[in-house]
Design an enzyme around this catalytic site. Sequence first.
Site, PDB file in Angstrom:
ATOM      1  N   HIS A  76       0.836  -1.302   0.127  1.00 20.46           N
ATOM      2  CA  HIS A  76      -0.003   0.056  -0.134  1.00 20.46           C
ATOM      3  C   HIS A  76       0.843   1.209   0.047  1.00 20.46           C
ATOM      4  O   HIS A  76       0.563   2.253  -0.542  1.00 20.46           O
ATOM      5  CB  HIS A  76      -1.019   0.090   1.201  1.00 20.46           C
ATOM      6  N   CYS A  86      -8.925  -2.766 -10.991  1.00 20.13           N
ATOM      7  CA  CYS A  86      -8.433  -1.473 -10.425  1.00 20.13           C
ATOM      8  C   CYS A  86      -7.055  -1.762  -9.514  1.00 20.13           C
ATOM      9  O   CYS A  86      -6.703  -0.886  -8.876  1.00 20.13           O
ATOM     10  CB  CYS A  86      -9.638  -0.783  -9.336  1.00 20.13           C
TER      11      CYS A  86
HETATM   12  C1  PEP Z   1      -5.936  -4.405  -5.143  1.00 26.66           C
HETATM   13  O1  PEP Z   1      -5.925  -5.201  -4.004  1.00 26.66           O
HETATM   14  O2  PEP Z   1      -5.644  -4.856  -6.272  1.00 26.66           O
HETATM   15  C2  PEP Z   1      -6.660  -3.202  -4.877  1.00 26.66           C
HETATM   16  C3  PEP Z   1      -7.123  -2.337  -5.770  1.00 26.66           C
HETATM   17  O3  PEP Z   1      -6.964  -3.005  -3.731  1.00 26.66           O
HETATM   18  P1  PEP Z   1      -5.766  -2.414  -2.556  1.00 26.66           P
HETATM   19  O4  PEP Z   1      -4.489  -2.219  -3.342  1.00 26.66           O
HETATM   20  O5  PEP Z   1      -6.243  -1.218  -1.797  1.00 26.66           O
HETATM   21  O6  PEP Z   1      -5.506  -3.662  -1.667  1.00 26.66           O
HETATM   22 MG    MG Z   2      -6.840  -5.057  -2.177  1.00 31.27          MG
END
Ligand code: PEP
Ligand code: MG
Length: 575
Positions: free
Chosen positions: A195, A507
Amino acid sequence: MSFTLHGIGISGGIAIGRAHLVSHAKLEVGHYAVPPHQVPEESARFENAVRTVRDELKEVRAGVPAAAPAEFAAFIDLHLMILDDSTLSVAPRRIIETEQCNAEWALKVQMDALLEQFDNIDDGYLRERKTDVLQVVERLMRALSGQPGYIPPPTADPELNLILVAHDLSPADVVQFKQHHFASFITDLGGTTSHTAVVARSLNIPSIVALHNARQLIREDEMLIVDGTQGVVIVDPDRRGLAEYELRKHEFDLGRQKLRCLRDTRCLTFDGVAVELHANIELPQDVATALDNGATGIGLFRSEFLFLNRSDLPDEDEQFEAYRQVTRDMDGLPVTIRTYDLGADKNTAEPQRFPTNPALGLRAVRLCLSDPQRFLIQLRALLRASHYGKLNILIPMIMNAAEVTQTMHLVAQAKAALDERGLPYDADVKIGGMIEVPAAALALGMFTRKLDFLSVGTNDLIQYTLAVDRTDDAVAYLYDPLHPAVLGLLAHIFRTAARARMPVALCGEMAGDVSLTRLLLGLGLRQFSMHTAHLLDVKQRVLQSNVAALKPFVTKMLRTHDPERLQELLERLNA
Ligand code: PEP
Ligand code: MG
């Protein structure tokens, strides 16, 4: 002496500037007992550290050039005051004496107590002084360890081109940098889709993680070149190197500027297939950059960032204002807000449990459902905001049908509560789920009947499919979006969703990786959501792609299990 460090580039471009080392006083501090006869010595060691820091600060104060901004001297004075306050200069000594512990531990205990008091202060300005306390404590920690101190600037000046060098940063730390102007940041730890890296990308500055020893090898104020595309840091470059990189930086920046003319171009492939390019955001103020880069929607608002860097939880009204702001600012364009995906590497200041495997523990929808009252606050806030535009609610990391049923039940409860209060909301608000766990991908039929749309979170989907911790740089080399298992799962998701006529977006970071755009188009993806920095690059690639011609390549890619052959096919796809 010039030398080069290699890491993983997580955000492209070139930065040339001076190193600014950051450490975190909250980092682990050893705790050990001091025998009674050594307590006076330990106490004297602490007193010495206070003296050293005082001398350092006074020296820096004396050396402030007359032309420097007035805040700079005031900032040092403030630190001197904090240092000389008895809560910092005397209280830790008492702790050393009563608890018979080492000076670092006593300082940390006192710091934690002080910081807690700061969190309870109403006055925003005073509350912000918490950072100053932290910085003074950091200096003291460094003095205790015998290292020289440093002066962090109050707010980085864009003109200074500061490059932040850290051992590790939390996503919460990085989100705070959004308010400052750093030219780049580099860290020793971190995987490409941690993250921290994900948020770093949103800063749209060249960044590198997994450099291993950068924090140790680089000195404060040293000249650095950061090549975020190649994942290379050149420390103390010579004149030729500097000139070459200045030229490359100029070319890169020029290329970025040229892309800007695509901002308002309709996003259609060469053979006329319409593609939606949405933005991922962390904070309401990110909307401006999203629009500025031509986003036609917000595909993922990571609402949990509203919960970080604070000691209390945002109440219904505060959340409502944030969601309404985004919805209104997007002016009728779709806004998909994910319910808080806390846990794993994103934690609030609440007392935490520390499970052995946090990524497999109480995170995302599991955490939401574990505290229905808290979850209902968010759901009510989201529903209220839905009245002001086109808002969709996205549930993170669904894994079984019960999670969806329970969420739907709570949504109904939240709607009933708003009805009772006479507050308007969009009765037809769409609810979607994030496909991030292989189980959910394989049993997709479980969700297609219950939800309105899906969004594939490849960052987690890859982590869980390949059993590779996305935050651990030691296994970052195994994190492979092209693994046949990952491609197979993606193909299955798009195929199943298409058959069920269910809209599906993607995403995860894959959506913003221009080398994968054609592959994803060929797999059937039509809605991408990514950090704003990548929107125009991806748009350019979409405009230059012919979906009909891509499909045979992608079919071949799905049939091969040979990594070299896969790479070769990908290169041909992108040629
Ligand atoms: C993912 O896991 O691809 C996502 C978009 O959520 P995050 O990166 O916030 O876990
Ligand atoms: Mg995720």
